[in-house]
Design a protein around this motif. Structure first.
Motif, PDB file in Angstrom:
ATOM      1  N   SER A 139       0.831  -1.205   0.000  1.00  0.00           N
ATOM      2  CA  SER A 139       0.000   0.000   0.000  1.00  0.00           C
ATOM      3  C   SER A 139       0.865   1.255   0.000  1.00  0.00           C
ATOM      4  CB  SER A 139      -0.924  -0.014   1.219  1.00  0.00           C
ATOM      5  OG  SER A 139      -1.700   1.163   1.270  1.00  0.00           O
ATOM      6  N   ALA A 140       1.948   1.228   0.802  1.00  0.00           N
ATOM      7  CA  ALA A 140       2.849   2.383   0.854  1.00  0.00           C
ATOM      8  C   ALA A 140       3.536   2.590  -0.490  1.00  0.00           C
ATOM      9  CB  ALA A 140       3.884   2.186   1.957  1.00  0.00           C
ATOM     10  N   TYR A 141       3.999   1.484  -1.101  1.00  0.00           N
ATOM     11  CA  TYR A 141       4.649   1.583  -2.407  1.00  0.00           C
ATOM     12  C   TYR A 141       3.668   2.084  -3.468  1.00  0.00           C
ATOM     13  CZ  TYR A 141       8.623  -1.026  -0.547  1.00  0.00           C
ATOM     14  OH  TYR A 141       9.706  -1.433   0.179  1.00  0.00           O
ATOM     15  N   THR A 142       2.414   1.609  -3.379  1.00  0.00           N
ATOM     16  CA  THR A 142       1.404   2.036  -4.346  1.00  0.00           C
ATOM     17  C   THR A 142       1.133   3.530  -4.226  1.00  0.00           C
ATOM     18  OG1 THR A 142       0.361  -0.154  -4.277  1.00  0.00           O
ATOM     19  CG2 THR A 142      -0.953   1.666  -5.150  1.00  0.00           C
ATOM     20  N   ASN A 143       1.012   4.014  -2.987  1.00  0.00           N
ATOM     21  CA  ASN A 143       0.787   5.448  -2.773  1.00  0.00           C
ATOM     22  C   ASN A 143       1.973   6.268  -3.264  1.00  0.00           C
ATOM     23  OD1 ASN A 143      -1.698   4.947  -1.588  1.00  0.00           O
ATOM     24  ND2 ASN A 143      -0.865   4.848   0.479  1.00  0.00           N
ATOM     25  N   GLU A 144       3.179   5.769  -2.974  1.00  0.00           N
ATOM     26  CA  GLU A 144       4.378   6.486  -3.415  1.00  0.00           C
ATOM     27  C   GLU A 144       4.460   6.517  -4.936  1.00  0.00           C
ATOM     28  OE1 GLU A 144       9.250   6.318  -2.808  1.00  0.00           O
ATOM     29  OE2 GLU A 144       7.929   4.966  -1.701  1.00  0.00           O
ATOM     30  N   LEU A 145       4.121   5.379  -5.557  1.00  0.00           N
ATOM     31  CA  LEU A 145       4.137   5.323  -7.021  1.00  0.00           C
ATOM     32  C   LEU A 145       3.107   6.271  -7.607  1.00  0.00           C
ATOM     33  CD1 LEU A 145       5.080   4.062  -9.672  1.00  0.00           C
ATOM     34  CD2 LEU A 145       3.419   2.225  -9.316  1.00  0.00           C
TER      35      LEU A 145
ATOM     36  N   THR B 129       5.262  13.435 -12.073  1.00  0.00           N
ATOM     37  CA  THR B 129       5.912  13.364 -13.383  1.00  0.00           C
ATOM     38  C   THR B 129       4.933  13.548 -14.533  1.00  0.00           C
ATOM     39  OG1 THR B 129       5.704  10.945 -13.302  1.00  0.00           O
ATOM     40  CG2 THR B 129       7.787  11.904 -12.572  1.00  0.00           C
ATOM     41  N   GLY B 130       3.655  13.734 -14.214  1.00  0.00           N
ATOM     42  CA  GLY B 130       2.681  14.008 -15.267  1.00  0.00           C
ATOM     43  C   GLY B 130       2.176  12.787 -15.996  1.00  0.00           C
ATOM     44  N   LEU B 131       2.316  11.610 -15.410  1.00  0.00           N
ATOM     45  CA  LEU B 131       1.896  10.386 -16.090  1.00  0.00           C
ATOM     46  C   LEU B 131       0.422  10.062 -15.868  1.00  0.00           C
ATOM     47  CD1 LEU B 131       5.008   8.129 -15.418  1.00  0.00           C
ATOM     48  CD2 LEU B 131       4.474   9.501 -17.433  1.00  0.00           C
TER      49      LEU B 131
END
Length: 242
Positions: A82-88, A95-97
Motif C-alpha cells: 500500500s505504501a509503495y502504491t501510494n508512493e508510485l 511526473t505528469g503520467l
C-alpha cells in the motif's frame, strides 16, 4: 425291580447333567479363546487411533501457528504494498503520467490580426519564448500541472520554434495557444503579473502589437497525462553524488 429302575434313571440323569456341564464349560473356554485375540486386536487399534489423534492435534497446532505467521507476513507485505502504491501514485502525478484536474488558470495567446506597423511580422506572432515565459511564471506560482494545447509539460518537455510552428513534446502547435495550469488560481494569476517578462508580454507587448490574450480563473480544468517518451539517452548518474 422297580427300585432298580429308578436308580438307573437317576444315574442316567446324573451322567447326562455331567456331560452337559462339561460341554458348556468347554464351549465357554473355546469362546473365550476365540475372543481373546479379537479383544487384544481392538485394544491395539484403539491405542493406534489415540496415537494418530494426538499426532494430528500436534500437526493442527503447528499448521495453525504457521498460518498465523503467514497472516502476519501478509499483513506486513500488504502495508508495504500500500505504501509503495501510494508512493508510485504520487510519483506518477509529479511526473505528469496521470491526468490532473481541479482549480487553476487558462492563458490563451494568439497571433495579432493587425497589419505590421513597423514592417517586422515577427513582432505580431506568438513565439516559443513567449510560451516559455508564461509557463515559467505559472511554475513559479505553484502550478501542479501545466499543458500547452493539450500537451502535458514535464521535466523532459521542451518548447522551441520549428519554422512557422512551435514544437512541444515533438508535436507541432500553431496559434492560438491555450496554456492550462492546475493550482491555486489566485496565486497563479498573481504570479503572471509578478514576473517582469510575463507582465510585459501580457500587457505592454500584447497591447502594442495587438496580440490576442485572455486569462481565466477556472474550477474545472482538466489536463491530460503526458504521452511522450521517457527515454533518457545522454544523462549519466554522477558517481558519489547524492
Amino acid at each position: 425291580m422297580k427300585r432298580n429302575w429308578h436308580i438307573s434313571l437317576v444315574l442316567v440323569y446324573l451322567v447326562l447333567g455331567l456331560l452337559l456341564a462339561t460341554s458348556f464349560n468347554t464351549q465357554q473356554k473355546y469362546q473365550q479363546a476365540l475372543n481373546a485375540p479379537r479383544k487384544e486386536d481392538l485394544i491395539r487399534k484403539v491405542r493406534q487411533l489415540e496415537t494418530d489423534r494426538d499426532a494430528l492435534k500436534k500437526q493442527i497446532e503447528t499448521d495453525r501457528a504457521q498460518i498465523q505467521n503467514y497472516e502476519k507476513i501478509a499483513a506486513k507485505n500488504e502495508g508495504m504494498l500500500s505504501a509503495y502504491t501510494n508512493e508510485l501514485e504520487q510519483t506518477r502525478k509529479a511526473t505528469g503520467l496521470v491526468p490532473a484536474t481541479g482549480r487553476g488558470v487558462i492563458v490563451t495567446l494568439a497571433d495579432s490580426p493587425q497589419y505590421p506597423k513597423d514592417g517586422d511580422p515577427n513582432n505580431y506572432v506568438i513565439h516559443d519564448y513567449d510560451l516559455r515565459t508564461v509557463v515559467n511564471s505559472l511554475w513559479s506560482g505553484g502550478a501542479q500541472a501545466v499543458s500547452v494545447n493539450g500537451q502535458r509539460l514535464m521535466s523532459l518537455s521542451s518548447i522551441r520554434c520549428a519554422g512557422g510552428t512551435v514544437l512541444v513534446n515533438s508535436t507541432r502547435l500553431v496559434s492560438p495557444f491555450k496554456i492550462q495550469a492546475v493550482g491555486d488560481s489566485e496565486k497563479l494569476a498573481k504570479a503572471l503579473n509578478a514576473d517582469e517578462k510575463s507582465r510585459q508580454l501580457l500587457n505592454e507587448i500584447a497591447d502594442y502589437y495587438g496580440l490576442v490574450k485572455k486569462i481565466e480563473q477556472r474550477d474545472d480544468i482538466v489536463i491530460p497525462a503526458y504521452k511522450g517518451g521517457l527515454l533518457i539517452e545522454n544523462a549519466k548518474v554522477v558517481e558519489g553524488g547524492d
